[in-house]
Structures are given as structure tokens and as C-alpha cells.
Write a protein that holds these residues in place. Structure first.
Motif, short mmCIF file in Angstrom:
data_model
loop_
_atom_site.label_atom_id
_atom_site.label_comp_id
_atom_site.label_asym_id
_atom_site.label_seq_id
_atom_site.Cartn_x
_atom_site.Cartn_y
_atom_site.Cartn_z
N LYS A 19 0.83 -1.21 0.00
CA LYS A 19 0.00 0.00 0.00
C LYS A 19 0.86 1.26 0.00
O LYS A 19 0.57 2.22 -0.71
N LEU A 20 1.93 1.25 0.80
CA LEU A 20 2.86 2.38 0.83
C LEU A 20 3.42 2.65 -0.56
O LEU A 20 3.48 3.80 -1.01
N ALA A 21 3.86 1.58 -1.21
CA ALA A 21 4.46 1.71 -2.54
C ALA A 21 3.46 2.27 -3.54
O ALA A 21 3.80 3.14 -4.37
N ASN A 22 2.22 1.81 -3.47
CA ASN A 22 1.19 2.30 -4.39
C ASN A 22 0.88 3.77 -4.15
O ASN A 22 0.69 4.55 -5.09
N ILE A 23 0.82 4.16 -2.87
CA ILE A 23 0.58 5.57 -2.53
C ILE A 23 1.75 6.43 -3.03
O ILE A 23 1.54 7.52 -3.59
N CYS A 24 2.97 5.95 -2.83
CA CYS A 24 4.15 6.68 -3.32
C CYS A 24 4.11 6.83 -4.83
O CYS A 24 4.44 7.89 -5.37
#
Length: 285
Positions: free
Chosen positions: A84-89
Motif C-alpha cells: 500500500k505504501l508503494a502504491n501511494i508513493c
């Protein structure tokens, strides 16, 4: 460069906060209590509001033995939340800096014979415990996300904050005259201050991809402990034992040395011998 630090209450996160203060780096930091990376909406809003250039994720589930019984929790924090962090980034054009582990590798005896300088970044992974598996799944999620990233593997992490082997040995050495320490697991300590310095240099040079951050040289936990006491001038007898004498819930790799060849080719990055790194840490403590 404006950075956002998650997991800022941990060993590496606190080191990052110190570095940013000392070097005038613009930053916002949140402990895992203040910003839980499993809370996707809150993370997304925080990133949108603060608009960092770089997200430095120091949040992780690191309880290696407990992960064997809490596989789903380890996966939730180390893999699903990281995805999720990677997608938000990716959506916000933020570079993600994420730390992984030597435990993504199998660490068997043949690997030590075939790769005495340590595992290279591109070597095949095959974790032997639940913690390593959860971290590997996080790595894969980052690579699949399309975000700009620095994926940094570390081994045997020690620093002036949190719990680690050096601080444990100093505590035990003050309490006892004699200790037993395993002598059949091979690797190299990574020191938190150097991890931050090396990561910052990679960011300054706009590097992306996977790098191994560790020290020069290889040792065992037994020889590491002996060096700690020698440098501190503590009279503690250390007896070498096998891993079989200290059974743990999670299997440990026999060999988990990370090759520093790739990172040493980056201009401005200094790789210290593990004994020199230990000397620096003991002065800090």
C-alpha cells in the motif's frame, strides 16, 4: 529534499531523525504509534498533506521468533502495508526508501562456499523463516508497484538506539563473567549510523534499485561478542557453542553475509570494516 520518516521510534528511525537534525534536512517523522503504516487512509492523507519528496520507511515487524506464530501479522506489516505504501508513493510521485534483510536468502553452507564475499543484490532468494518470507513479499510488492524506490538490505543491524546484539552483550557482560555465544552463523554487522549515511548519499545521487548495506569483513556471533568485550576492556570469558545448543522457534541462516561490492562502487560511499564500525558505535554508547 523533504523527507517523511515512518517507524521513527525504532533503531533506524531514531538514527534518521538525528541525521536530519544534524544535517539540516527538512523532515517530518512519525513513530508507529503516531502513524500506523497498516492504516492506508491515514498514510495516504499524511503523504498528500505533507508532500514529501522521499518516504523513508523504517516501520517493520522485526520479531523473528514471534513471526513463526504470528505469520499473518508479519505479512500484514512487512508485505501488505508495504504494498500500500508503494502504491501511494507511486500515485504521489514520492520515492520510497525501504529496508529489508539478509534473511531473504537461504543462508546455507554451499552459498558460503560459492559466494564467500556474500550475497549479491541479484542472487536468488529463498527465506528459511516467516520473518524473511514476509520481508521478501514486501520487496516483491515494491518492485511490482511501479514506484521509484531504493530497496536496501541490511544484516545484523546494531545502533545506539533500540535492542541489538551489541547492547545485549554489554548488559550480559556487566552481569556475568562467562557467556555462551553461537559460533556457526556467519555474517557481518551493519551499523545504523552508516546505513543512514549511505542511504542519504544514494538519495543525493538520485540512485534507485536494490543495494546491500553492510560492513567489510565477515564474522560469527561468537567472534563479534569477543571483539565487543576486547574493545571495551571487559574481562568476560566467551565460550563458542553451536546453534543446536540455543534452539529458537525460527530457523536462522548459517550464512547471511551481504556483498558490499555494488554499494562500494558508488562515489562518496564509505564502507567500514565491521571492527571499525563497532569502535564507532561503542564511542556513541
Amino acid at each position: 529534499m523533504k523527507v517523511l520518516i515512518t517507524g521513527a521510534g525504532g533503531q533506524l528511525g531514531k538514527e534518521w531523525v538525528d541525521f536530519c537534525k544534524d544535517h539540516g534536512v527538512s523532515y517530518n517523522s512519525f513513530s508507529s504509534n503516531e502513524l500506523d503504516i497498516t492504516d492506508e487512509d491515514k498514510v495516504a492523507k499524511t503523504i498528500a498533506d505533507l508532500a514529501p519528496d522521499v518516504l523513508i520507511n523504517c516501520a517493520a515487524y522485526t520479531k523473528v521468533d514471534e513471526a513463526e506464530e504470528n505469520k499473518q501479522i508479519a505479512l500484514k506489516i512487512n508485505a501488505k502495508s508495504v504494498k500500500k505504501l508503494a502504491n501511494i508513493c507511486n500515485r504521489n510521485n514520492v520515492k520510497l526508501v525501504h529496508y529489508s534483510t539478509d534473511y531473504v536468502f537461504a543462508g546455507n553452507k554451499s552459498d558460503k562456499e560459492n559466494s564467500p564475499e556474500g550475497y549479491k543484490e541479484e542472487d536468488s532468494t529463498d527465506p528459511v523463516n516467516a520473518y524473511g518470507y514476509s520481508k521478501l513479499k514486501g520487496e516483491e510488492a515494491i518492485k511490482d508497484s511501479g514506484c521509484k524506490f531504493l530497496l536496501l538490505r541490511v544484516s545484523w543491524l546494531c545502533g545506539k538506539y533500540g535492542h541489538n546484539f551489541v547492547k545485549t552483550m554489554l548488559r550480559l557482560g556487566a552481569e556475568r563473567d562467562e557467556l555462551k555465544v553461537v559460533n556457526d552463523q556467519f555474517g557481518s554487522p551493519t551499523f545504523a549510523d552508516q546505513v543512514v549515511e549511505q542511504t542519504f548519499e544514494l538519495l543525493q545521487q538520485n540512485k534507485t534499485g536494490t543495494y546491500h548495506l553492510s560492513s567489510e569483513g565477515m564474522t560469527t556471533w561468537y567472534h563479534f561478542s569477543k571483539e565487543i568485550f576486547e574493545q571495551k576492556g571487559m574481562n568476560v570469558k566467551v565460550n563458542p557453542v553451536s546453534s543446536a545448543d540455543f534452539p529458537t522457534k525460527a530457523k536462522r541462516p548459517f550464512f547471511s553475509k551481504l556483498s558490499t561490492q555494488k554499494i562500494s562502487n558508488v562515489d562518496g560511499v564509505l564502507i567500514l570494516d565491521w571492527k571499525v564500525g563497532l569502535q564507532r558505535l561503542l564511542k556513541q554508547l
